[in-house]
Scaffold this motif. Structure first.
Motif, short mmCIF file in Angstrom:
data_model
loop_
_atom_site.label_atom_id
_atom_site.label_comp_id
_atom_site.label_asym_id
_atom_site.label_seq_id
_atom_site.Cartn_x
_atom_site.Cartn_y
_atom_site.Cartn_z
N UNK A 159 -11.42 -11.17 7.19
CA UNK A 159 -10.06 -11.46 7.63
C UNK A 159 -9.05 -11.15 6.52
N UNK A 160 -9.34 -11.58 5.30
CA UNK A 160 -8.41 -11.36 4.19
C UNK A 160 -8.43 -9.89 3.77
N UNK A 161 -9.62 -9.33 3.58
CA UNK A 161 -9.71 -7.97 3.06
C UNK A 161 -9.17 -6.94 4.05
N UNK A 162 -9.60 -7.01 5.30
CA UNK A 162 -9.13 -6.04 6.28
C UNK A 162 -7.65 -6.23 6.61
N UNK A 163 -7.18 -7.47 6.50
CA UNK A 163 -5.76 -7.73 6.73
C UNK A 163 -4.87 -7.08 5.69
N UNK A 164 -5.39 -6.85 4.50
CA UNK A 164 -4.61 -6.18 3.46
C UNK A 164 -5.01 -4.71 3.31
N UNK A 216 -6.53 -1.36 -3.82
CA UNK A 216 -7.68 -1.69 -2.98
C UNK A 216 -8.69 -2.55 -3.76
N UNK A 217 -8.89 -2.24 -5.03
CA UNK A 217 -9.78 -3.07 -5.86
C UNK A 217 -9.23 -4.48 -6.02
N UNK A 230 -10.95 -8.06 -4.73
CA UNK A 230 -11.12 -9.26 -5.55
C UNK A 230 -10.45 -10.47 -4.91
N UNK A 231 -9.27 -10.29 -4.34
CA UNK A 231 -8.57 -11.39 -3.67
C UNK A 231 -9.37 -11.86 -2.46
N UNK A 232 -9.92 -10.92 -1.71
CA UNK A 232 -10.75 -11.27 -0.56
C UNK A 232 -11.97 -12.07 -0.96
N UNK A 253 -2.58 -1.04 3.56
CA UNK A 253 -2.57 -0.27 2.32
C UNK A 253 -3.02 1.16 2.57
N UNK A 254 -4.05 1.35 3.36
CA UNK A 254 -4.52 2.70 3.67
C UNK A 254 -3.47 3.46 4.47
N UNK A 255 -2.85 2.81 5.45
CA UNK A 255 -1.82 3.47 6.24
C UNK A 255 -0.64 3.88 5.36
N UNK A 256 -0.21 2.98 4.50
CA UNK A 256 0.88 3.29 3.58
C UNK A 256 0.49 4.38 2.60
N UNK A 257 -0.76 4.34 2.13
CA UNK A 257 -1.24 5.36 1.20
C UNK A 257 -1.26 6.74 1.81
N UNK A 258 -1.73 6.85 3.04
CA UNK A 258 -1.74 8.14 3.72
C UNK A 258 -0.32 8.66 3.89
#
Length: 74
Positions: A40-45, A16-17, A21-23, A49-54
């Protein structure tokens, strides 16, 4: 939470960090539309990531009961 789950959470936090940074990197390229490009960039990634993490943390849950430390009164 067992040790495998804790390691998975640390890895997800690092991802997530990196996504943050990429965003920021892509958003700086277009200062006039900074906020929209960043989201757009941050929420798109971030959302995948959160769904996969859960999913991963739930998958790593052990069926063994966790050790509970008892208080010793003196």
């Amino acid at each position: 939470m067992n040790m495998r789950q804790k390691i998975a959470v640390v890895i997800i936090d690092v991802l997530i960090l990196i996504e943050l940074c990429v965003g920021m990197y892509f958003a700086v390229g277009d200062p006039d539309n900074f906020q929209s490009v960043f989201f757009k960039v941050f929420l798109g990634t971030f959302i995948p990531t959160i769904a996969l993490g859960i999913f991963i943390v739930k998958k790593l849950k052990s069926s063994e009961p966790e050790e509970v430390q008892e208080k010793v009164e003196s």
